[in-house]
Structures are given as structure tokens and as C-alpha cells.
Design a protein around this motif. Sequence first.
Motif, PDB file in Angstrom:
ATOM      1  N   UNK A 645      17.152  -0.607   7.571  1.00  0.00           N
ATOM      2  CA  UNK A 645      16.321  -0.036   8.630  1.00  0.00           C
ATOM      3  C   UNK A 645      15.632   1.239   8.129  1.00  0.00           C
ATOM      4  N   UNK A 646      15.127   1.158   6.907  1.00  0.00           N
ATOM      5  CA  UNK A 646      14.505   2.331   6.288  1.00  0.00           C
ATOM      6  C   UNK A 646      13.051   2.470   6.701  1.00  0.00           C
ATOM      7  N   UNK A 647      12.394   1.369   6.894  1.00  0.00           N
ATOM      8  CA  UNK A 647      10.948   1.388   7.104  1.00  0.00           C
ATOM      9  C   UNK A 647      10.232   1.235   5.771  1.00  0.00           C
ATOM     10  N   UNK A 648       9.045   1.835   5.658  1.00  0.00           N
ATOM     11  CA  UNK A 648       8.263   1.754   4.422  1.00  0.00           C
ATOM     12  C   UNK A 648       7.535   3.072   4.221  1.00  0.00           C
ATOM     13  N   UNK A 877      10.771  -1.125  -3.064  1.00  0.00           N
ATOM     14  CA  UNK A 877      11.410  -2.435  -3.084  1.00  0.00           C
ATOM     15  C   UNK A 877      11.337  -3.077  -1.710  1.00  0.00           C
ATOM     16  N   UNK A 878      10.483  -4.080  -1.603  1.00  0.00           N
ATOM     17  CA  UNK A 878      10.359  -4.844  -0.360  1.00  0.00           C
ATOM     18  C   UNK A 878       9.340  -5.954  -0.611  1.00  0.00           C
ATOM     19  N   UNK A 879       9.308  -6.941   0.263  1.00  0.00           N
ATOM     20  CA  UNK A 879       8.330  -8.022   0.186  1.00  0.00           C
ATOM     21  C   UNK A 879       7.261  -7.752   1.245  1.00  0.00           C
ATOM     22  N   UNK A 880       6.196  -7.003   0.864  1.00  0.00           N
ATOM     23  CA  UNK A 880       5.128  -6.669   1.804  1.00  0.00           C
ATOM     24  C   UNK A 880       3.763  -6.894   1.140  1.00  0.00           C
TER      25      UNK A 880
END
Length: 1000
Positions: A645-648, A877-880
Motif C-alpha cells: 500500500x505504498x502508492x507510486x 518496482x511495479x507493473x505500471x
Amino acid sequence: MATTPGLHDIPLLPGSPRRLSPRTVVRGGQGPKHGQQCLQVPGPPAQRLQSSVPQGSGQASGGGSPPNSSVINNYLEASEPVSSEARVSRMHFHDNQRKVDYVLAYHYRKRGAHPGHGSPGHSLAIVSNGETGKDPQAGAPGDIELGPLDALEEERKEQREEFEHNLMEAGLELEKDLESKSQGSVFVRIHAPWQVLAREAEFLKIKVPTKKMYEIKSQGSIAKTFNKILHKLSAPLKPRVPEHSNSRMKNLSYPFSREKMYLYNIQDKDTFFDNATRSRIVHEILKRTTCSRANNTMGINSLIANNVYEAAYPLHDGEYDSPGDDMNDRKLLYQEWARYGVFYKFQPIDLIRKYFGEKIGLYFAWLGLYTSFLIPSSVIGIIVFLYGCATIEEDIPSKEMCDQQNAFTMCPLCDKSCDYWNLSSACGTARASHLFDNPATVFFSIFMALWATMFLENWKRLQMRLGYFWDLTGIEEEEEHSRPEYETKVREKMLKESNKSVVQKLGTSGTEAEDEDDEDKLTWKDRFPGYLMNFASILFMIALTFSIVFGVIVYRITTAAALSLNKATRSNVRVTVTATAVIINLVVILILDEIYGAVAKWLTKIEVPKTEQTFEERLILKAFLLKFVNAYSPIFYVAFFKGRFVGRPGSYVYVFDGYRMEECAPGGCLMELCIQLSIIMLGKQLIQNNIFEIGVPKLKKLFRKLKDETESEEAGSAHSKHPEQWDLDYSLEPYTGLTPEYMEMIIQFGFVTLFVASFPLAPVFALLNNVIEVRLDAKKFVTELRRPDAVRTKDIGIWFDILSGIGKFSVIINAFVIAVTSDFIPRLVYQYSYSHNGTLHGFVNHTLSFFNVSQLKEGTQPENSQFEQEVQFCRFKDYREPPWAPNPYEFSKQYWAVLSARLAFVIIFQNLVMFLSVLVDWMIPDIPTDISDQIKREKSLFVDFFLKEEHEKLRLTEEPARRSQSTGRHSRRSPAASPAPSGRSQPGSSMSSGSQHTSV
């Protein structure tokens, strides 16, 4: 010595309970003569008593004891040697014949006692089986004059006298010390004669061995050969105890019956029932004996709760460290089981069961099986760890992260003070993560799920096997007595009911007949406040645990931000924060564990369960729930919530103003989960399980020893030079049950199974701990605790259901750990869906998204950044979607593909492992085939044996009648013959035969 006129010699058994004057008891260094069994009491009551001691009766003498005196140790002078005969009496009454089966201890206090009267520690009063009576000579010169006691002490004294009288009415024989000091401890020794043992054994349906022995059928030729080889190889590991010498023969057992005495091989009535059975029988009598002066309370537990008695316990079988070759079961257990030097040997389970009872025997059998099952899981865990070490150089994602040529510029980890950073700086974390995050951990998770199922199935089989050899098959649940607190609540309820007015009673006469049964028990309405308090308190405790976890999270966030401000500490921020936070979690867990244990006990008392078994089960459930949440909530947070639940960048989630939620390390949260799990598990085992278990009992023992020494110095008594066995046992810690031992192992079982995918070495550390734990618990039971009451039970109760629940829950947890926490699923998806050559080359770049640094919020940009002029895009690090996409920063197709694969893996993994677990459960029968065959065979053998003995009894009964008839016919046919010789001899021979049979 000349006796006083008007006094008669009265044998010790049975007699009236009397307080003897100093002139009729043995004083100071004067011991009773060998074989002396009579005391002098005033004459008139003596005519009602009957002697039950056949020989050795003599007159009480005040003379000195002869050199061969059979006196108890604290009657000997310090200069006299302690003979072996005197040592035997430490387990017996002062007549050195009747065995002490149980001891009651209480502390008394009185006023006005003259210091010159009596010799402290040397006077003895005997309470025998019979009616109570007052000494008519009380108040005579030389008698002990008791001062006026306070009301509470006088009331307790009367309650003790009534309770002891009721015990004698039940057939028990008592012996107690004289209250000759102003205050002190008194021990009431209890002996159960044969008549009482036989009556209670029949009432309790205690199974005892019969005269019939049979050989246990051996298995097939292959299994027999394998067992022989295994027996030879394991011979050095077996303890040298008698129970392991002849395991192929077994006695038929049958519930004791006084009408079927001919079935049993009763060679000696004093040793037919072992010490554990004798103390169990006496304890049953103590539990059901009432005391009208104590509000009709039932049992010794109620009197101990009301401080009428201080303790009640059976005696240990002598000392465990006594010099010489004399051996008892306690000493044998210490030498072959309760020492760290014999850690490699098997446990003498049969001897443990014989000495401590079936309940404790089953615990150590379960602990031994659990420890042995940890060996294969430890070997596999080490292999998985070594596989990770061997393949660390071949791991492509960690190589890409460590390659400085890739130069992945990462977004700042915090606002303002944090700068852009290179992904290659996290090389060490990535390489360490591979040790635990590799394909072998998936296999190990499946293995551990099947391991848990196989462990539980094998325990059920071992439980049945032990039940067969310990004669537990077919035992009925014993009737339990109400707890003292329950009786008090019921009494209070009945008093409220009795305070109703007569008008109200007449008005409700129709309904009172229906509620008559509810008056003497607690209904749900009576318990509702307790249930409500339980529910609210448990919710509060769980909320408190979550609040503390959240507090540690806040600590991690604020500390990380503070350390990032300093250039000297900036490089080690993550390691420092993680290590200190885990230590804080460990300290909090240890503190809350103790608090929650006390709270669970208090909440269970509020519920007022009726029986001890119900109380224990509810206490276990509450304590397990609270301790489970306490131990695993920090681990659950790291495994499933941290970094989710960090956000971006540009849209972070903030806990407080300027402090955003913490992220996982570049290599994922699995490494941090491993650190958290290992420190908490090892810390609990090292500090709570070992240091607390070793240190706290030793400190308590030291304080009790100092207190006893101080009291003995104040009393001026010399009896401590040769203490009795009941004195030695009284100084030990009271036995409080097996709940702490089971709880400790159950929590460890959760560490081993629930998160084993993140820490394959957990079984190794559990095995090392348990090797010590077995001997630690053994030493505690043998040397530091009073002897527990022997309790017969067929299984480990509710603990098996908890173990089974943890085993099933571990399948779900490990599935989510592999799918959500580790990178196993994203790597599979990339390798088979997005990779150009079917390898993991390019995986790190695939998992990193782009962010345009110009879109950072005002005031969050890095200050004094070294990359300020060069950085246009940073990675996270994320799939965006990238900034140049039509929908920038939305979740990409890769995100939904990975999420679908994760959910699919959880479903497939869970169903596959559950199916394999059910298959293993079905393939392994709960009852071993050889045991079920032996049980059937034993039933048929017993029928044959019973019919044979009945026919033999009938033949012996009818034989005298046939002989008398044939003698009568012979005398009528030859009247000249003299019938006198045959008439004397034949009946005589038949009588001798009959008497010989009945004496068996």
C-alpha cells in the motif's frame, strides 16, 4: 519403663486421632525401639479399638534407642550413622512398614504456647483409622497448652480435623506431626491399606495384569528381519531400563474386581499396585471427600483454594542423586533420561508412564516423535539452503541487479532527504534473497505440508500402539468433580434464591418445579457477563497487539527518515532499521506472552467452567489464540502487507505528514521475512524457553531454600540435617500442568510449518532446540517439580486438533508466501510469456516502471541531488504504464497477468497439497495392523483364560462335596471300619486346597 496407671497399650492401627502429651511421645534424641507399634493413651476409649497389627507390638518407651534402632532420620542424633533401614523409613510411616502414599501439608500458627513444652521437630502424633476423640488428660502437667487462636486459624483447624476424620472414615490411615512450636509446617502422611486399594481400584475400573501372559506375534519374515537389524543398530541408543528387556511378552489385563481375585497374580499386596496407582487412588478419595465446616465443599482442591491446606502431593521414590547402589525409579530416570549427557538415547517412555502416569507419558512420547520427525525435514531444509548457495552465481536476476553497467536509476526512498540511487547498490540483498527465494523452496513447501500430515498420522498410530501396551483401550472417561470456584458460584446463587420472600415463592410455585434443576447449576444467564467480558477482553488484546505492530511500523518509518538525513548512516539505513525493529518486536512478544498467559487464565476463571478438563480446554484455546496473534502478527505484516500500500512516485500513501509507507527491499520482502522469522523464533527458543525455564525455577528454589533455612534457624530445629522425603518434596516447585510445555512446542510447530517457504532452516533450529528441550523438561520433572498425580488418558486432547488446524492453515499460508511474497510467479510469467529466448534475461528491467521526475510534487524532490541535471526518468518496482502511454501510471497488462497467475497458483497449490494430504491420510491407517490384530487376539485369549479359571474355581468348589459324599457311602457300606482317620484327613485336605486357592 513402667507405664502410668490407667493407661493401656494401644496399637497404631486402627485408633482414634489424638494429640499426645510430651510424656507419651518420643522426645529429642530418643527414638522408638525397633518394631515398636504401640502408643500409650488413656484407658477408657481403648476398649473400643481393635488391633490390626499382628506382631511387633510393644510398649512405648522413653529409653534411648538401641544401636540397631529403626528410627526415622530426623530422630537420629547428628553423630549417629544413617542406616539403610532408616533410609527406607523415609517413604514409610514411623513403624517402617506402612508406605506413605500421599502427603498433605499445612502451615499453622498459635499463641500462648510455652517454649519449654515439647521439643520442636521431635514430637510425633499418630492419627489412625477410627473415631475422633479428645484427650481427657489435656491440661495435665506436661501437656502442651494451646493459647487462644484467632478465629480464622481456629476455623481452619476445625476444618482440617473434620476432613481428616472423613478420610479415616473412608478407610485411609493417617500420621502427622505434633504442633509443638508456635508456628510451622505440619505434614499429614496418608497410607491406603489393601482393603481401600482394592475397593477403589474396582470403583475406578483400574486395569491390572492377570496371571495369563502371552507372546506378541511377530510380523512377516521381511519385517522381522528388518526389525532385528534395526534393533541391533539402535542398541547403543536404548536406555538401560528394565521395561526394554522383554517386550515380546505381555500380560492380559482386566479391570480389578474383588470377586475375581483368582484372575490376578497377587504375590504381594504391598507391591501389587505401583506407587503411581496408589497415589492416584488416594487422590481420588481426597477429591471426593467433603467437609461440612467448609460450606460442604468437596475435595482437597477446595480446601487448598481456601488455604486450609497449603499443598497436597504424592512422594517421589527417594532421592535422584543419593550415593550408593540402591536404585529407585526416580534415580533410574535421572541417570538414563534426565541428564544432558544422554541426549542421544531414546526416551524410556514405559518407565516415564509408570512413574508419572499416562498423561505425562503421552506428552513425552509426542515430543519424542515430533523431534525425530524434525530430522528428515532438517536434512531437506539444509539441502534446499545449499542448493540456493550453489546456484547463486547462476541466478540471472541477481546478476542483472549487481551489474553496474545497467545503471538503473531508482526513485528516492523518502521525500527531500533521500536521493536517487543505483539499483546495483542493493546487490548484496538480491544475492542473499536467492538463498531462500528459489524454485527449491516450492518443493520444500509441498514437502513440509505432507510432512505435517505424516507426522499427525504417525502420532495417531503411536498413540494407538501405546494405548495397547499401556492398557488404555476401552477405558471410560472418569467422572470429574466440580471445581471449587464453580461450587462457590452455585452456593452464592442458591443463597440468592433462598432470600426470596415467601409471597414470591408462593406466586412462582408453578415455575419453580421446572427450575428446580437449574438452582444447583449455572445457566447461560449466569455465565453471560463472563462470556461478554471474555469477548471484549480478547478483542481488546488482539487490537492491542495490532496497535503495537503499527507502532513498530511507525518506528521503522521515522527512524529510516531520520537516518537518511545523515550521510554517515545513509548507506546502512535498511539494515539498521530492520534489525532494531525485529529486536523490539521480540522483546514485546516476550513481554506480552507472559501478560496474555495471565489474562487467559483470568478470563477462564470468569467463565467459571464446571470441571478441570473444561477449564483446561478453554484456557488452552484462549492462550493459544492470544499467543498465536502475538507471535505471528509482525511476521504476517512483513509477508503480506508491507510494500502493498505504498502508492507510486507522485502519489505516495502517507502515514503522517511527510512520512510515507515503507517499501520492500529491491530484492523483495522475502529476505526481510526470513530475518524477522529467524530472530523471533531463535529469540523465543533461547530466551523464553531455555533461560526462563532454567533460570526462574533455580531462583525460586534458591529463595525457598533460604526461607526454609531461616525458619529452621528461628525454630532452633535440627531436623534439617536428615530431612524426610516429604520435607524434600515440599521444597520443590508445585506441578502446574502441561499447558506451558505443549504451548511452547505448538508455537514452534507453527514457525516450522507456516512460513517454511521463507526460512527452510527453521526445522534445523527447532531440532537443535528440542534435543535440549526434551532433557530440560525431563530434568525439571525429575529434579525440580513435586511428583504429579498420575492421570490416565487415551490421547493428548485438544492439542491434536490445534496441530491439525495449524497443518491445514500452513498450506494456505505457504501458498500465499510463494505466490505473493516471493518472485517465483513473476519470474515464471516473464520466462514463459514475455522472454524472447525463454530465459530470465531482462527480468529486472521488466519489473521496473518509469516515472518522469518532473511530475514529483513540490517539496518532495531530493535536495542537493548528485543526479539533478542528468535524471529525467527514475525507475520504481511495479507493473505500471510509462509516462508516454495514453494512460500513464495505470496498472499494465503485465500486472493483471501476474495477479491472475498468483491466484491460479494459490488455488492449484492448495488443492494439490490438500489432495496429497488426504491421500497420505488414507494410505496410512490410524490403527497399525499388528495392533488391531493383537487387540482381537487378546479378546479371544481372555475369554479362554476366563472360562478356564471359572471352571477351575467351580471344580475346587465342588470337589469337597463329592469327597464327603463318597466318604459317607463308604462308611455306610463298611460300618466296622473306623471312620475317624478318613473323616479327619479328607475334609482337612479339601480345606487346605480351597484355602490355597483363595489366598492366590
